[in-house]
Scaffold this motif. Structure first.
Motif, PDB file in Angstrom:
ATOM      1  N   VAL A  50       2.413   1.876  -3.449  1.00  0.00           N
ATOM      2  CA  VAL A  50       1.444   2.419  -4.409  1.00  0.00           C
ATOM      3  C   VAL A  50       1.204   3.898  -4.119  1.00  0.00           C
ATOM      4  O   VAL A  50       1.198   4.734  -5.029  1.00  0.00           O
ATOM      5  CB  VAL A  50       0.111   1.623  -4.354  1.00  0.00           C
ATOM      6  CG1 VAL A  50      -0.954   2.296  -5.208  1.00  0.00           C
ATOM      7  CG2 VAL A  50       0.313   0.186  -4.806  1.00  0.00           C
ATOM      8  N   MET A  51       1.035   4.215  -2.832  1.00  0.00           N
ATOM      9  CA  MET A  51       0.784   5.615  -2.461  1.00  0.00           C
ATOM     10  C   MET A  51       1.979   6.502  -2.827  1.00  0.00           C
ATOM     11  O   MET A  51       1.812   7.649  -3.253  1.00  0.00           O
ATOM     12  CB  MET A  51       0.471   5.715  -0.968  1.00  0.00           C
ATOM     13  CG  MET A  51      -0.882   5.099  -0.636  1.00  0.00           C
ATOM     14  SD  MET A  51      -1.139   4.922   1.110  1.00  0.00           S
ATOM     15  CE  MET A  51      -1.676   6.543   1.518  1.00  0.00           C
ATOM     16  N   ASP A  52       3.184   5.951  -2.676  1.00  0.00           N
ATOM     17  CA  ASP A  52       4.398   6.692  -3.023  1.00  0.00           C
ATOM     18  C   ASP A  52       4.411   7.014  -4.522  1.00  0.00           C
ATOM     19  O   ASP A  52       4.749   8.130  -4.925  1.00  0.00           O
ATOM     20  CB  ASP A  52       5.620   5.848  -2.633  1.00  0.00           C
ATOM     21  CG  ASP A  52       6.902   6.666  -2.679  1.00  0.00           C
ATOM     22  OD1 ASP A  52       6.804   7.905  -2.671  1.00  0.00           O
ATOM     23  OD2 ASP A  52       7.989   6.070  -2.719  1.00  0.00           O
ATOM     24  N   ILE A  53       4.010   6.027  -5.336  1.00  0.00           N
ATOM     25  CA  ILE A  53       3.991   6.239  -6.789  1.00  0.00           C
ATOM     26  C   ILE A  53       3.061   7.400  -7.152  1.00  0.00           C
ATOM     27  O   ILE A  53       3.334   8.158  -8.070  1.00  0.00           O
ATOM     28  CB  ILE A  53       3.563   4.936  -7.517  1.00  0.00           C
ATOM     29  CG1 ILE A  53       4.685   3.888  -7.417  1.00  0.00           C
ATOM     30  CG2 ILE A  53       3.190   5.197  -8.978  1.00  0.00           C
ATOM     31  CD1 ILE A  53       4.273   2.497  -7.837  1.00  0.00           C
TER      32      ILE A  53
ATOM     33  N   ARG B  39       0.836  -1.206   0.000  1.00  0.00           N
ATOM     34  CA  ARG B  39       0.000   0.000   0.000  1.00  0.00           C
ATOM     35  C   ARG B  39       0.874   1.261   0.000  1.00  0.00           C
ATOM     36  O   ARG B  39       0.624   2.208  -0.748  1.00  0.00           O
ATOM     37  CB  ARG B  39      -0.912  -0.013   1.240  1.00  0.00           C
ATOM     38  CG  ARG B  39      -1.789   1.217   1.357  1.00  0.00           C
ATOM     39  CD  ARG B  39      -2.733   1.139   2.540  1.00  0.00           C
ATOM     40  NE  ARG B  39      -2.089   0.749   3.776  1.00  0.00           N
ATOM     41  CZ  ARG B  39      -1.345   1.551   4.518  1.00  0.00           C
ATOM     42  NH1 ARG B  39      -1.143   2.798   4.143  1.00  0.00           N
ATOM     43  NH2 ARG B  39      -0.789   1.108   5.625  1.00  0.00           N
TER      44      ARG B  39
END
Lengths: 269, 224
Positions: A181-184, A178
């Motif tokens: 994904v949030m970093d991307i 998670r």
């Protein structure tokens, strides 16, 4: 079930660590009281040729905080001599001076011997009685209880920390995808770890409350019912409401460090 | 036309590995639909990763929306990523979040209110033909449906650039066509620049596009 399990797996080691910490705080506090009473009931006896003042004694050793002269008449009264009544005045003149010395803390054997040596350095002092047999037995019992508790606390804390490291691995497994994904999508470090931080803080507070309840129960039922001398005299010092704040603070600091270590170790693929 | 991506003598490599992309120079403009093809291991995905700052150029220049990707700092990179829509072959949905939450992730990161997020989620899910599936979880959906959620997420914040890494790689023909339609629409109607890395360009494609190919040595050439 998974939800409860994920919380318990942090709460359990946190409670173990906090119990260790609270044991340390409470034991230190209660034994200080006991140590104080041992110190108050203990006195050394010094025999000196000349009259001495408290400043004389203090100049010899920093642990000396109270000096009381033992009246010669009281000693003579206790000595059953046939010629006592006629020669009391002469005996009084020839007798050395007796002093009862109180120390500022409860010393161990080595420190006690050092005090004795320091006092005997003076030519005016002829004898020092430390009553070390009584002192040793009290001190030995006290020290062994203290050491046993500290060892127990240390092991509890080590086990607690190992369980937290295990939990960090679980967090990494559960949250890293998670967070990646949030970093991307441009989430900040705080936003990425927000869910984990909130969960960890809630668990930290729950752990502090559980540890406090355990200690409150120990204070109010177990110690009161078991008549443990060291603890019973200082029962109010076993757990205080301030401890709940200390435990909550310590607990939050520990979990935040754990969360931070997990978050900074999540790397982009 | 504004330049969205500018590469000059761009060389990419992973640490201690040999160079994957070598001396690539190209410009991608606003509204372009670009396919990047090439054999397996040629560096297509690596090139795409460099566009969203996952890998830094070893040498040369790469400008994304005017930002130099060699020297960009994390806060600026986060800001850039907020304006990109990224689609992955393996969808990269958050499995413990429902479809609605996944779709509005970029809006949530940008701090939009929950009302805006809800309205936008409804609109986007209708657009990708997933109305009524707001409260489903990714693992309850088919691969095609998951990828449509991925596309909806990529479109949610009206990005200036959509990057898609093999978006139809795991899908059947029907689902693939739905995804191509959605990307075509985004490019044509919203003038969003779209860069797609793929093994194979779809046989039927309804809008003009540019085609770059990467050879085995890491060189990039525009085919037409």
């Amino acid at each position: 079930m998974r939800f409860i399990k994920s919380h318990i797996s942090l709460i359990f080691p946190m409670v173990a660590i906090l119990m260790g910490l609270e044991f340390f705080i409470a034991f230190d506090r209660t034994t200080k009281g006991y140590e104080e009473s041992l110190k108050d009931s203990y006195a050394m006896l010094v025999v000196a040729k000349d009259e001495m003042s408290i400043d004389d004694f203090r100049a010899w050793d920093k642990h000396i905080y109270k000096v009381a002269e033992i009246e010669k008449s009281k000693i003579i009264d206790k000595v059953d001599l046939p010629f006592k009544s006629s020669n009391t005045l002469n005996i009084d003149k020839d007798m050395p001076n007796f002093y009862s010395i109180k120390l500022n803390k409860y010393l161990n054997n080595r420190e006690l011997e050092e005090v004795k040596r320091n006092i005997l350095k003076s030519d005016r002092v002829t004898r020092v009685e430390t009553f070390d047999t009584l002192h040793n037995s009290n001190y030995g019992l006290f020290s062994s209880i203290k050491l046993a508790f500290q060892t127990f606390i240390l092991f509890m804390t080590i086990i607690g920390f190992f369980l937290i490291i295990k939990q960090m691995e679980v967090w990494n497994f559960m949250h890293s995808e998670r967070m990646k994904v949030m970093d991307i999508f441009g989430a900040s470090l705080f936003l990425r770890s927000k869910a984990l931080i909130i969960m960890a803080i809630i668990d930290a507070i729950i752990s502090a409350i559980i540890a406090s309840i355990v200690f409150y129960t120990i204070q109010n039922s177990w110690v009161k019912g078991n008549h443990i001398a060291i603890l019973e005299d200082n029962i109010s010092g076993l757990f205080s409401i301030d401890d709940l704040i200390t435990l909550t603070f310590a607990s939050i600091v520990i979990v935040l460090i754990a969360v931070f270590l997990v978050v900074i170790n999540v790397k982009e693929e | 036309m504004a330049n969205i991506i500018v590469a000059q003598n761009l060389t990419l490599s992973y640490e201690r590995d040999e160079e994957i992309i070598q001396n690539a120079s190209f410009v991608i403009e606003k509204g372009d639909f670009v396919f990047i093809t090439g054999p397996s291991g040629s560096g297509k995905s690596t090139l795409l990763k460099s566009f969203y700052g996952n890998i830094k150029p070893q040498s040369g220049t790469l400008l994304m929306g005017g930002l130099n990707m060699s020297t960009i700092k994390k806060p600026k990179l986060q800001e850039l990523r907020k304006h990109l829509g990224i689609i992955f072959q393996d969808y990269k949905l958050i499995n413990e979040w429902n479809v609605e939450r996944n779709v509005v992730l970029p809006l949530w990161i940008a701090g939009y209110s929950s009302e805006v997020q809800k309205t936008q989620a409804k609109r986007l899910l209708h657009h990708v033909k997933l109305s009524g599936k707001e409260h489903k979880y990714p693992l309850e959906l088919s691969g095609g449906e998951q990828q449509r959620v991925g596309v909806a997420r990529a479109l949610s914040k009206n990005p200036f650039l959509i990057l898609a890494d093999e978006p139809t790689g795991n899908l059947d023909e029907y689902s693939s066509n739905v995804i191509w339609d959605l990307l075509e629409n985004a490019c044509q109607q919203l003038e969003t620049t779209v860069v797609v890395v793929t093994h194979k360009i779809p046989s039927v494609f309804n809008i003009p596009y540019r085609h770059f190919t990467i050879d085995e040595l890491g060189g990039i050439y525009e085919v037409h």
